[in-house]
Design a protein around this motif. Sequence first.
Motif, PDB file in Angstrom:
ATOM      1  N   ALA A 100     -71.364 -42.424  49.763  1.00 57.54           N
ATOM      2  CA  ALA A 100     -70.661 -42.556  51.046  1.00 57.54           C
ATOM      3  C   ALA A 100     -70.716 -43.967  51.608  1.00 57.54           C
ATOM      4  CB  ALA A 100     -71.239 -41.568  52.057  1.00 57.54           C
ATOM      5  N   THR A 101     -71.804 -44.684  51.360  1.00 54.88           N
ATOM      6  CA  THR A 101     -71.967 -46.016  51.945  1.00 54.88           C
ATOM      7  C   THR A 101     -71.395 -47.130  51.081  1.00 54.88           C
ATOM      8  OG1 THR A 101     -74.170 -46.164  50.958  1.00 54.88           O
ATOM      9  CG2 THR A 101     -74.027 -45.336  53.227  1.00 54.88           C
ATOM     10  N   ALA A 102     -70.946 -46.819  49.873  1.00 56.09           N
ATOM     11  CA  ALA A 102     -70.473 -47.852  48.951  1.00 56.09           C
ATOM     12  C   ALA A 102     -69.143 -48.424  49.419  1.00 56.09           C
ATOM     13  CB  ALA A 102     -70.337 -47.280  47.547  1.00 56.09           C
ATOM     14  N   ARG A 103     -68.990 -49.727  49.251  1.00 60.26           N
ATOM     15  CA  ARG A 103     -67.790 -50.409  49.720  1.00 60.26           C
ATOM     16  C   ARG A 103     -67.318 -51.469  48.710  1.00 60.26           C
ATOM     17  NH1 ARG A 103     -68.197 -46.818  52.741  1.00 60.26           N
ATOM     18  NH2 ARG A 103     -68.075 -46.750  55.027  1.00 60.26           N
ATOM     19  N   LEU A 104     -66.029 -51.770  48.795  1.00 54.00           N
ATOM     20  CA  LEU A 104     -65.440 -52.955  48.203  1.00 54.00           C
ATOM     21  C   LEU A 104     -65.240 -53.948  49.336  1.00 54.00           C
ATOM     22  CD1 LEU A 104     -63.822 -54.486  45.877  1.00 54.00           C
ATOM     23  CD2 LEU A 104     -61.788 -53.374  46.844  1.00 54.00           C
ATOM     24  N   TYR A 105     -65.588 -55.215  49.115  1.00 55.57           N
ATOM     25  CA  TYR A 105     -65.451 -56.248  50.148  1.00 55.57           C
ATOM     26  C   TYR A 105     -64.553 -57.381  49.656  1.00 55.57           C
ATOM     27  CZ  TYR A 105     -69.640 -54.096  52.172  1.00 55.57           C
ATOM     28  OH  TYR A 105     -70.554 -53.210  52.696  1.00 55.57           O
ATOM     29  N   ARG A 106     -63.763 -57.900  50.571  1.00 52.69           N
ATOM     30  CA  ARG A 106     -63.067 -59.157  50.348  1.00 52.69           C
ATOM     31  C   ARG A 106     -63.948 -60.257  50.917  1.00 52.69           C
ATOM     32  NH1 ARG A 106     -59.748 -62.101  47.158  1.00 52.69           N
ATOM     33  NH2 ARG A 106     -58.733 -63.785  48.328  1.00 52.69           N
ATOM     34  N   VAL A 107     -64.307 -61.227  50.098  1.00 53.74           N
ATOM     35  CA  VAL A 107     -65.203 -62.311  50.504  1.00 53.74           C
ATOM     36  C   VAL A 107     -64.454 -63.626  50.338  1.00 53.74           C
ATOM     37  CG1 VAL A 107     -67.419 -63.428  50.083  1.00 53.74           C
ATOM     38  CG2 VAL A 107     -67.202 -60.960  49.749  1.00 53.74           C
ATOM     39  N   GLU A 108     -64.320 -64.377  51.442  1.00 57.45           N
ATOM     40  CA  GLU A 108     -63.576 -65.632  51.396  1.00 57.45           C
ATOM     41  C   GLU A 108     -64.085 -66.578  52.471  1.00 57.45           C
ATOM     42  OE1 GLU A 108     -59.548 -64.432  51.871  1.00 57.45           O
ATOM     43  OE2 GLU A 108     -59.849 -63.583  53.862  1.00 57.45           O
ATOM     44  N   PRO A 109     -63.844 -67.880  52.316  1.00 56.63           N
ATOM     45  CA  PRO A 109     -64.245 -68.831  53.353  1.00 56.63           C
ATOM     46  C   PRO A 109     -63.540 -68.516  54.671  1.00 56.63           C
ATOM     47  CG  PRO A 109     -63.698 -69.975  51.305  1.00 56.63           C
ATOM     48  CD  PRO A 109     -63.264 -68.546  51.133  1.00 56.63           C
TER      49      PRO A 109
END
Length: 239
Positions: free
Chosen positions: A217-226
């Motif tokens: 339930a807590t798992a996520r995909l993240y967009r990481v950018e400056p």
Amino acid sequence: MSLSDAPRSGGPRRIALLGGGFSTDTDAVLDTWVLGLARAARPKVCFVPTASGDADGYVDRFLTAFGALDCEPSVLRLFRREPDDAALREFLLEQDVVYVGGGNTANLLAVWRTHGVDRLLTEACDRGTLLCGISAGANCWAEGSHTDSFGPLTHLPDGLRLLPGSVCPHYDSEPGRRPSYRRAVASGALPAGWALDDGVGALFTDGTPTETVRRVATARLYRVEPDGRGGISEVPVTA
């Protein structure tokens, strides 16, 4: 001309990044999801264990797990390769899913290039094969990745460039992953990209996330950018 700039054969490029699967999980949630993304009702699924040095135990786990699912499993071993170039191309192009296992990302890329597998996988992807994998098998599709291929966690500005940007697996489960990846993106050592918690799966269609699934339930995909101010923007993605 890079692989990503080569002429396309038509059709979207579909790549699934996995934060789990038979390698680590006791259920088949993510693996069943992958099979549901395939173009065939009973897909041909090829496991590529190059990053582990074609470890026999890993191959056995795949065959056991996928032998219980509605698919036709097979394995491509490159450390004791048997098919010639023509047979290898025919074999890979007939697969509906190519599932790449974890291990050493840098070694995987080197071995693939030696055997021409990098070019064949690009061709297969452009013909409709779903490419997917966990850990090194997620890293390999991007322009760069966050890896422990050299021992300590570091950035690897290398990959097949089928997925724009960079990838970081095990974002929530391995100490140091999150801060190290954020530093690499902030400094420009890696391009902006995608970080996966263990327990999430993400489908990318022509570089854009179009579907996600969670077995945790807590798992996520993240967009990481400056963020443009010397820092980092980290945004959860729901597709």
